[in-house]
Design an enzyme around this catalytic site. Structure first.
Site, PDB file in Angstrom:
ATOM      1  N   ASP A 185       1.199  -1.119  -0.276  1.00  0.00           N
ATOM      2  CA  ASP A 185       0.320   0.034   0.039  1.00  0.00           C
ATOM      3  C   ASP A 185       0.922   1.228   0.126  1.00  0.00           C
ATOM      4  O   ASP A 185       2.190   0.606   0.188  1.00  0.00           O
ATOM      5  CB  ASP A 185      -0.564   0.389   1.795  1.00  0.00           C
ATOM      6  N   GLU A 220      -9.932   3.045  -5.273  1.00  0.00           N
ATOM      7  CA  GLU A 220      -9.466   4.234  -4.838  1.00  0.00           C
ATOM      8  C   GLU A 220      -8.081   4.151  -5.828  1.00  0.00           C
ATOM      9  O   GLU A 220      -7.377   4.842  -4.864  1.00  0.00           O
ATOM     10  CB  GLU A 220      -8.990   4.230  -4.004  1.00  0.00           C
ATOM     11  N   HIS A 251      -2.592   2.728  -4.567  1.00  0.00           N
ATOM     12  CA  HIS A 251      -2.450   2.803  -3.689  1.00  0.00           C
ATOM     13  C   HIS A 251      -1.089   2.580  -3.915  1.00  0.00           C
ATOM     14  O   HIS A 251      -0.291   1.224  -3.270  1.00  0.00           O
ATOM     15  CB  HIS A 251      -2.923   1.554  -3.051  1.00  0.00           C
TER      16      HIS A 251
END
Length: 756
Positions: free
Chosen positions: A193, A329, A266
């Site tokens: 991440d 995202e 990410h």
């Protein structure tokens, strides 16, 4: 406190054993078996007990059970592969060709018989672990019983994020032990991440040399303004040898590991190590902050070579069917301005950046499919078109899962509403700081993984569900344990036992008994099930408080201010003067819950009728207009329940004091949290009236002249008489450039209005 709880649990065990003798069904097993029949008598497990394991498959489970007995009870049994005695034995009968994970247990006073396939025998031992109670001398008791059991869902998962906060191999193994004990079979390991890359990739050593460490971490809440960071270098990673060790450890416990390598978003930790795979070329640093960032993997060919190399090494380490690629995202900001990405869009005839993400995921899927594996990703991979063979993990509600199932794709349900264990499980006022949300044990237990919107054929694509454990606010493994227990027990029953014969009160009693097992194995857990909560209602000149505990048969006791006198709650408490109220749940005269503490500040407006011109946002309107006059001044750090929130709208509130009152001061609270787009009002105007129709303005001030400590605004004015007081707080409007949320409508958060 632990001695008190142990005494309580001992009482439960005495009751259980008494019922066993009467043939009653009071065994505490989680998840609940499909069939359970309790017979009279008990089997004495002792130092002379022999385990008979006649197959290699059953021998693995026998050794693991023996290791468990040795670690937590200090005993070790003999294991034979031939049956040489008929009494005081645990006989393992391996059965090939039966439904996977099915087992049968027969316990008599002379012997224990276990029948099943490899997974079934393992799960039978997990059931037996929960059935063991202490007897006199060197004896451990198992109630005589007959059990037939098998799971409802094939995917029974728990996730763990080790990127935000890293835990070592020993902690990962312990996490796997917890999963195995409650019959989960899937461990979703979130390895990469923005905040850290945790897996060694030999072809790209800088991923761990640079990407596995950050130069500090956010202190406190994300919403804090201004944000603060420590300067402690933080990180860690797993070598490939350690990964292999954990994979083997999990496999022996019937758990498959699904690794997650985040893409295309990410990706800051990876880009800090290899900025050439970005759109801008960097430089970047491993993020010290949580959230979503614009810098993501660039969709150029060099990146796809990198992705292929990484996934190849990952698949060499993890033999499971699925590889998770994230896909969530991913802002398109950089792609829109990137020549390389725009060239791909033109070359492939893609309509927009959404379909570029679908193209990116499809390229990763081709690598995974070429090795005979399957890709799974978060539900954003549906955007722009789903990759041909992909499975979807639905986290933003159930809509993504429903859409994928209707398309004939495998689905794992993981909605934030029920399956996010980083949410609070009790009141934020008494629980450790969490990311937000409110997901109680009961809410998890009531979850149904298969949506009603799916027909019978579509339902077959729902593999199961899992809980997600994001660790932004879990700095160590003990905190992780606290967040998963006991909610993990509820999900285990949802996924193993299904929706038939569910009874939360019965489950709750079994959870309390299970606390003794968690104590024995050294697990940390929340006792939010005992939590005392309060409801507040208006009365003349104040408020009325009622208490309730989520756990049945507890006494609620309360005390006022710093007084030593403790009272048993049996009727509503009237608060008409400034008071701090404390309360807790007691069982057998022992405190079980955290202490509820609430200060009430009483003024002329407390408990009075309030009307609002504009309706607050549904997300921040828990108590309605009464929130403004309930006597409770909202606290910092903030959480939504104590506030009214307006998105882009003004507060226009009218307080009816019920009669003419002389007033000369008004105080109200505003929230400033720029990182959450929450800004104080531009101005506040106070108007008064005696008839509720004709108003006179008596005070108007701009925000910069009235806020003290960015929290309260106090207005002093010459004494006037009025029945109605109207407050108009003008929303800050569109957030200006160079501020968080620039270009969006500001939020206005208001709490207690005190008129004196």
């Amino acid at each position: 406190m632990k001695n008190i709880l142990n005494s309580l649990l001992l009482t439960f065990f005495i009751i259980i054993l008494a019922h066993i003798g009467n043939g009653q069904n009071n065994i505490s097993i989680i998840p609940q078996p499909v069939k359970l029949k309790i017979n009279q008598g008990v089997y004495n497990l002792n130092l002379k007990t022999v385990i008979i394991a006649q197959s290699a498959s059953s021998l693995v489970s026998a050794n693991l059970f023996n290791d468990y007995l040795n670690q937590y009870y200090g005993i070790k049994l003999r294991i034979n592969q031939e049956l040489k005695q008929e009494k005081n034995v645990i006989i393992l009968n391996y059965k090939a060709g039966v439904k996977k994970a099915t087992y049968k247990i027969s316990i008599t006073e002379n012997a224990v018989s276990i029948e099943g396939d490899e997974a079934g025998i393992f799960y039978a031992f997990q059931t037996i672990k929960q059935m063991i109670t202490l007897g006199e001398g060197d004896k451990w008791l198992l109630p005589c019983a007959e059990i037939t059991d098998y799971p409802t869902f094939d995917w029974r998962g728990m996730h763990l994020d080790v990127s935000r906060h890293f835990v070592g191999v020993d902690s990962v193994k312990k996490y796997i032990d917890y999963l195995a004990l409650y019959k989960f079979n899937t461990f979703h390991w979130h390895l990469t991440d923005d905040q850290g890359w945790r897996i060694e990739i030999k072809k790209y050593p800088k991923l761990t040399q640079i990407g596995s460490f950050r130069n500090g971490t956010l202190i406190g809440a994300y919403s804090t303004s201004p944000r603060q960071y420590d300067s402690i270098r933080y990180g860690g990673f797993y070598t490939q040898e350690q990964i292999k060790e954990v994979v083997e450890y999990a496999a022996k416990r019937q758990i498959v590991i699904v690794p997650e390598i985040e893409m295309p978003g990410h990706a800051l930790a990876a880009l800090a190590a290899y900025p050439e795979f970005s759109c801008t070329g960097g430089p970047f640093e491993v993020s010290k902050l949580w959230g979503v960032f614009d810098d993501v993997f660039c969709a150029k060919e060099e990146t796809f070579v990198f992705i292929k190399d990484v996934l190849t090494e990952v698949m060499d380490l993890f033999p499971g069917e699925y590889i998770h690629v994230g896909g969530d995202e991913c802002p398109k900001t950089r792609w829109k301005k990137c020549d390389d990405c725009q060239a791909v869009i033109e070359r492939e005839g893609l309509p927009d950046e959404l379909t570029l993400q679908s193209y990116f995921i499809s390229r990763a899927e081709a690598v995974i499919n070429a090795r005979g594996r399957k890709l799974i990703g978060w539900d954003e991979i549906l955007e722009g078109g789903l990759a041909p063979n992909a499975a979807v993990m639905s986290w933003r509600g159930t809509e993504g899962g429903i859409e994928a199932a209707k398309m004939g794709h495998p689905v794992v349900m993981s909605p934030g509403s029920h399956c996010y264990f980083d949410h609070y499980q009790g009141s934020p006022l008494t629980e450790p700081h969490a990311i937000g949300g409110y997901t109680t044990l009961k809410k998890v237990y009531e979850y149904q993984p298969i949506p009603d919107e799916l027909n019978q054929a579509e339902r077959s694509f729902v593999l199961g569900a899992q809980a997600n454990v994001w660790t932004e606010y879990m700095p160590n493994f003990k905190h992780i344990e606290y967040m998963i227990f006991p909610r993990m027990l509820a999900l285990s029953e949802v996924l193993w036992s299904g929706s038939g014969n569910k009874n939360y009160d019965d489950f709750l009693q079994r959870v309390v008994v299970s606390f003794s097992l968690l104590d024995r194995i050294g697990a940390n857990y929340s006792k939010a099930i005992y939590e005392v909560s309060a409801s507040v209602l208006p009365i003349p000149n104040g408020v009325q408080v009622d208490f309730i505990s989520a756990f049945p048969n507890t006494d609620i006791r309360y005390w006022l201010n710093s007084e030593s006198a403790v009272y048993t709650f049996n009727k509503s408490i009237d608060i008409t003067t400034n008071t701090t109220l404390h309360a807790a749940a007691f069982l057998n005269d022992s405190i079980q819950s955290s202490v509820y503490t609430q200060s009430f500040e009483i003024s002329k407006s407390t408990g009075k009728k309030v009307t609002l011109k504009n309706t607050p946002s549904p997300s921040y309107n828990t108590g309605g207009a009464f929130t403004l006059v309930d006597g409770i001044v909202a606290r910092i750090p903030w959480y939504g329940k104590e506030w009214l929130g307006f998105s882009g709208e003004d507060l226009v509130a009218t307080v009816d004091l019920e009669k003419e009152e002389e007033i000369s001061k008004l105080t109200m609270g505003f929230l400033l949290a720029e990182t959450s787009w929450i800004y104080p009002p531009q101005s506040v105007e106070i108007l008064i009236s005696n008839d509720g129709e004709n108003y006179t303005s008596i005070k108007k001030m701009n925000t910069d002249k009235m806020l003290s400590s960015k929290r309260f605004a106090t207005f002093n004015f010459s004494p006037v008489k009025a029945r109605f007081v109207k407050i108009i707080a003008k929303n800050a409007g569109i957030i200006p450039e160079h501020k968080p949320g620039a270009g969006h409508e500001a939020w206005l958060f208001i709490d207690e209005i005190q008129i004196k």
